[in-house]
Design a protein around this motif. Structure first.
Motif, mmCIF file in Angstrom:
data_model
loop_
_atom_site.group_PDB
_atom_site.id
_atom_site.type_symbol
_atom_site.label_atom_id
_atom_site.label_comp_id
_atom_site.label_asym_id
_atom_site.label_seq_id
_atom_site.Cartn_x
_atom_site.Cartn_y
_atom_site.Cartn_z
ATOM 1 N N ILE A 262 40.318 -22.781 -47.311
ATOM 2 C CA ILE A 262 38.868 -22.588 -47.454
ATOM 3 C C ILE A 262 38.147 -23.921 -47.335
ATOM 4 N N TYR A 263 38.682 -24.962 -47.959
ATOM 5 C CA TYR A 263 38.059 -26.282 -47.839
ATOM 6 C C TYR A 263 38.030 -26.725 -46.379
ATOM 7 N N GLU A 264 39.127 -26.518 -45.656
ATOM 8 C CA GLU A 264 39.174 -26.891 -44.238
ATOM 9 C C GLU A 264 38.201 -26.043 -43.423
ATOM 10 N N THR B 214 35.438 -24.429 -44.400
ATOM 11 C CA THR B 214 34.016 -24.634 -44.688
ATOM 12 C C THR B 214 33.523 -26.016 -44.268
ATOM 13 N N ALA B 215 34.439 -26.904 -43.939
ATOM 14 C CA ALA B 215 34.034 -28.235 -43.478
ATOM 15 C C ALA B 215 33.201 -28.149 -42.205
ATOM 16 N N GLY B 216 33.401 -27.108 -41.428
ATOM 17 C CA GLY B 216 32.662 -26.938 -40.182
ATOM 18 C C GLY B 216 31.389 -26.113 -40.316
ATOM 19 N N PHE B 217 31.011 -25.739 -41.531
ATOM 20 C CA PHE B 217 29.776 -24.977 -41.740
ATOM 21 C C PHE B 217 28.565 -25.862 -41.493
ATOM 22 N N PRO B 218 27.423 -25.256 -41.204
ATOM 23 C CA PRO B 218 26.194 -26.055 -41.027
ATOM 24 C C PRO B 218 25.904 -26.898 -42.269
ATOM 25 N N LYS B 219 25.341 -28.069 -42.058
ATOM 26 C CA LYS B 219 25.065 -29.014 -43.156
ATOM 27 C C LYS B 219 24.186 -28.392 -44.242
#
Length: 150
Positions: A40-42, A44-49
């Motif tokens: 999940i951490y990996e 969500t790293a690519g979610f919009p700022k």
């Protein structure tokens, strides 16, 4: 009332012939929940700022809550307490499943990673359900009074 010997945790599949785990580290469901949290951490790293304090944060908290509740419950000392924390872990897992669906619908992150996380979450859900049922049977067995032999 449960005795002080009720602090041993069962193996994650609910078959009685399995060896009892001595710590939460030995529970397959806890280890899979740790894997899910890292995933999940990996993911969500690519979610919009702008989602850093929104959906991304909620997903991370829900994911962390799953193994944390398993660990805390296992340390509480009774099967009844352990089961309560397993139920809380189930709730956090359901929250995460909902958040994964929302993220997919909004097109956040990598769809393949989210689908992988969703499958792992579903597997963990089944494992938590089995662990909860096992603990419920253990609790019930402690409260069943055997018939007197006359």
């Amino acid at each position: 009332m449960l005795s002080s010997t009720d602090n041993l945790q069962p193996a994650t599949d609910n078959s009685p012939e399995n060896t009892v785990a001595k710590t939460f580290h030995e529970l397959d469901v806890w280890n899979k929940a740790i894997d899910l949290t890292a995933h999940i951490y990996e993911s969500t790293a690519g979610f919009p700022k702008q989602e850093i304090y929104g959906l991304s944060s909620q997903m991370r908290r829900a994911a962390v809550s799953i193994p944390s509740n398993i660990a805390e419950g296992s340390a509480r000392g009774t099967r009844r307490d352990f089961r309560q924390f397993v139920k809380q872990a189930e709730g956090s897992n359901c929250e995460l499943q909902t958040q994964l669906l929302i993220a997919k619908r909004l097109g956040f992150g990598d769809a393949t990673k989210l689908t992988t996380a969703e499958a792992l979450s579903l597997e963990i859900g089944k494992m938590l359900g089995g662990l909860s049922a096992y603990l419920a049977r253990e609790i019930e067995a402690k409260h069943t009074i055997p018939p007197h032999a006359d």
